[in-house]
Design an enzyme around this catalytic site. Structure first.
Site, PDB file in Angstrom:
ATOM      1  N   THR A  53      -7.219  -3.925  26.447  1.00  0.00           N
ATOM      2  CA  THR A  53      -8.540  -4.221  25.898  1.00  0.00           C
ATOM      3  C   THR A  53      -9.278  -2.919  25.591  1.00  0.00           C
ATOM      4  O   THR A  53      -8.794  -1.822  25.871  1.00  0.00           O
ATOM      5  CB  THR A  53      -9.399  -5.029  26.894  1.00  0.00           C
ATOM      6  OG1 THR A  53      -9.869  -4.154  27.942  1.00  0.00           O
ATOM      7  CG2 THR A  53      -8.604  -6.174  27.494  1.00  0.00           C
TER       8      THR A  53
ATOM      9  N   LYS B 155      -9.719   3.452  25.370  1.00  0.00           N
ATOM     10  CA  LYS B 155     -10.367   4.768  25.267  1.00  0.00           C
ATOM     11  C   LYS B 155     -11.597   4.880  26.159  1.00  0.00           C
ATOM     12  O   LYS B 155     -11.958   5.969  26.590  1.00  0.00           O
ATOM     13  CB  LYS B 155     -10.783   5.027  23.809  1.00  0.00           C
ATOM     14  CG  LYS B 155      -9.653   5.286  22.857  1.00  0.00           C
ATOM     15  CD  LYS B 155     -10.143   5.665  21.469  1.00  0.00           C
ATOM     16  CE  LYS B 155     -10.694   4.484  20.705  1.00  0.00           C
ATOM     17  NZ  LYS B 155      -9.660   3.508  20.320  1.00  0.00           N
TER      18      LYS B 155
ATOM     19  N   GLU C  56      -1.392   7.239  27.027  1.00  0.00           N
ATOM     20  CA  GLU C  56      -0.959   7.888  25.785  1.00  0.00           C
ATOM     21  C   GLU C  56      -1.602   7.255  24.561  1.00  0.00           C
ATOM     22  O   GLU C  56      -2.024   7.940  23.633  1.00  0.00           O
ATOM     23  CB  GLU C  56       0.563   7.808  25.664  1.00  0.00           C
ATOM     24  CG  GLU C  56       1.138   8.556  24.473  1.00  0.00           C
ATOM     25  CD  GLU C  56       1.014  10.065  24.605  1.00  0.00           C
ATOM     26  OE1 GLU C  56       0.158  10.636  23.894  1.00  0.00           O
ATOM     27  OE2 GLU C  56       1.750  10.660  25.396  1.00  0.00           O
TER      28      GLU C  56
ATOM     29  N   VAL D 217      -5.227   7.862  22.325  1.00  0.00           N
ATOM     30  CA  VAL D 217      -5.397   8.768  21.180  1.00  0.00           C
ATOM     31  C   VAL D 217      -4.120   8.724  20.350  1.00  0.00           C
ATOM     32  O   VAL D 217      -3.031   8.982  20.871  1.00  0.00           O
ATOM     33  CB  VAL D 217      -5.651  10.225  21.625  1.00  0.00           C
ATOM     34  CG1 VAL D 217      -5.784  11.130  20.393  1.00  0.00           C
ATOM     35  CG2 VAL D 217      -6.891  10.329  22.496  1.00  0.00           C
TER      36      VAL D 217
ATOM     37  N   ALA E 182      -2.440   6.200  18.959  1.00  0.00           N
ATOM     38  CA  ALA E 182      -1.526   5.058  19.121  1.00  0.00           C
ATOM     39  C   ALA E 182      -0.231   5.508  19.803  1.00  0.00           C
ATOM     40  O   ALA E 182      -0.278   6.005  20.926  1.00  0.00           O
ATOM     41  CB  ALA E 182      -1.264   4.385  17.777  1.00  0.00           C
TER      42      ALA E 182
ATOM     43  N   LEU F 208       1.758   7.972  18.876  1.00  0.00           N
ATOM     44  CA  LEU F 208       2.087   9.381  18.689  1.00  0.00           C
ATOM     45  C   LEU F 208       1.981  10.132  20.023  1.00  0.00           C
ATOM     46  O   LEU F 208       1.082   9.863  20.815  1.00  0.00           O
ATOM     47  CB  LEU F 208       1.140  10.029  17.670  1.00  0.00           C
ATOM     48  CG  LEU F 208       1.196   9.488  16.237  1.00  0.00           C
ATOM     49  CD1 LEU F 208       0.099  10.148  15.390  1.00  0.00           C
ATOM     50  CD2 LEU F 208       2.559   9.730  15.614  1.00  0.00           C
TER      51      LEU F 208
ATOM     52  N   ASP G 151     -15.602   6.233  17.260  1.00  0.00           N
ATOM     53  CA  ASP G 151     -14.194   6.082  17.639  1.00  0.00           C
ATOM     54  C   ASP G 151     -13.504   7.448  17.686  1.00  0.00           C
ATOM     55  O   ASP G 151     -12.784   7.768  18.640  1.00  0.00           O
ATOM     56  CB  ASP G 151     -13.486   5.160  16.650  1.00  0.00           C
ATOM     57  CG  ASP G 151     -11.996   5.045  16.924  1.00  0.00           C
ATOM     58  OD1 ASP G 151     -11.635   4.468  17.974  1.00  0.00           O
ATOM     59  OD2 ASP G 151     -11.195   5.540  16.108  1.00  0.00           O
TER      60      ASP G 151
ATOM     61  N   LYS H 171     -12.000   9.895  21.025  1.00  0.00           N
ATOM     62  CA  LYS H 171     -10.690  10.556  21.095  1.00  0.00           C
ATOM     63  C   LYS H 171     -10.839  12.051  21.328  1.00  0.00           C
ATOM     64  O   LYS H 171     -10.080  12.651  22.096  1.00  0.00           O
ATOM     65  CB  LYS H 171      -9.909  10.273  19.809  1.00  0.00           C
ATOM     66  CG  LYS H 171      -9.551   8.799  19.638  1.00  0.00           C
ATOM     67  CD  LYS H 171      -9.007   8.498  18.249  1.00  0.00           C
ATOM     68  CE  LYS H 171      -8.763   7.000  18.076  1.00  0.00           C
ATOM     69  NZ  LYS H 171      -8.342   6.648  16.707  1.00  0.00           N
TER      70      LYS H 171
END
Length: 371
Positions: free
Chosen positions: A99, A123, A153, A156, A158, A160, A229, A233
């Protein structure tokens, strides 16, 4: 073959990422059960949304959650009661929070101190107050505590490997000088369409509407255009680089929402009025074109100066940030070891499957650490 160990999984959130994760979990469980050296039985014992929950008091594994959850009349337990339920499970427990819920994020220290591990793309847990960040990693075994493990992980980039790469740079003694990049798939798609390197592009308001129609924005595009957003990050990465950033609102964040439209009653009203302000964005585009550059929405962390910022910047058309395609993310790490040629990570930075992949990868990290 050794006797299989058992690990219990609790999942909060069954949206796009949650469904993709549960699908990947099913495949992973099948693979792990057949491991010749360390067979592991994965038991899904809890699945919940904000309104419904599936679980058994005797911790029996759930089956057919997709058909059972919509018809469930059981509300989720309050978070303290959920922690109490999970800590009594007859084995190690991993909580998977799919979530973006602040209340769930705030409860992480509670779960961790009771030995429950957490993997999550949320996040808000890592970009809210610095006090919450400290509390989480003071409790976690992979922080300075002795509780459960925590990995994030997918908070930030997704799937990657952004966070794991930064942590490895720091932990191996490299000095991070600067982090810069495009951290939003929405903003990447929007500006690649608004001002392609090849020239042209549509009106800003039209590109925002197109991005929304393709599913690249939040239901209300203002939730992307306000820059928060990306700021979240950047907060996470800055903290991992050693800066005690207090919150995502404690540094400059450029919002692309015209002040006159901040009070719009709905996202639809906002989109309807946005064309009134296209001239402002056209001026920015034209100014960049005169310099042989393009405009992109980026975030950066200057570690020596302790500065973090998010907003529009101009880049030469030959710059890797200018050359991004579609909704890709790009993150560049400038460090003492890498010098003037940064370590670059690039690829899909949004989407249910790739985000869930990052969560599943984190689950594997936890499983390797659990004894």
């Amino acid at each position: 073959m050794p006797s299989p160990r058992q690990v219990f999984i609790a999942v909060i959130g069954t949206g796009g990422v949650g469904k993709a994760f549960l699908s990947q979990l099913s495949q992973l469980a099948s693979t792990l059960s057949r491991s010749p050296s360390n067979p592991t039985t994965i038991s899904l014992i809890w699945v919940s949304t904000s309104k419904k929950a599936l679980y058994h008091n005797d911790y029996q594994p759930l089956s057919n959650w997709e058909t059972s959850l919509p018809t469930s009349s059981t509300p989720p337990l309050p978070l303290p009661a959920l922690a109490e339920y999970l800590v009594k499970a007859p084995g190690k427990v991993v909580l998977v929070d799919n979530t973006s819920n602040q209340a769930v994020a705030d409860s992480y220290p509670l779960f961790l101190t009771q030995g429950i591990s957490i993997v999550t793309p949320n996040k808000k847990a890592f970009s809210s107050t610095f006090a919450l960040w400290t509390s989480i990693f003071s409790a976690a075994s992979n922080g300075t505590g002795s509780g459960g493990y925590i990995f994030h992980e997918s908070s930030v980039g997704a799937g990657l490997p952004v966070i794991s790469t930064l942590k490895e740079l720091v932990e191996t003694g490299d000095s991070v000088v600067k982090i810069e990049g495009v951290f939003s798939g929405t903003m990447s798609f929007l500006f690649n369409s608004f001002q392609p390197v090849s020239g042209g592009g549509g009106k800003f308001s039209a590109e925002v509407a197109a991005a929304k129609a393709k599913g690249f924005t939040e239901p209300d595009p203002r939730d992307d255009l306000n820059g928060l957003d990306v700021a979240r990050k950047l907060t996470i990465l800055a903290r991992l680089a050693g800066l005690p950033i207090e919150s995502p609102t404690s540094f400059p964040v450029q919002s692309l929402i015209p002040k006159e439209l901040e009070s719009c009653a709905s996202g639809d009203e906002f989109l309807a009025r946005l064309p009134e302000f296209d001239a402002q964005m056209d001026e920015l585009k034209a100014a960049a074109e005169k310099e042989g550059k393009v405009v992109r929405f980026v975030g950066s962390v200057d570690v020596p100066k302790g500065e973090v910022k998010v907003g529009l910047e101009k880049f030469d058309t030959s710059h890797p940030i200018a050359a991004l395609k579609g909704s890709d993310n790009i993150i560049a790490f400038y460090t003492k070891r890498y010098g003037d040629n940064p370590l670059i990570i690039q690829g899909a930075g949004a989407g249910g499957d790739v985000t869930a992949m990052g969560v599943t990868g984190d689950l594997l990290k936890v499983l390797r650490l659990l004894q």
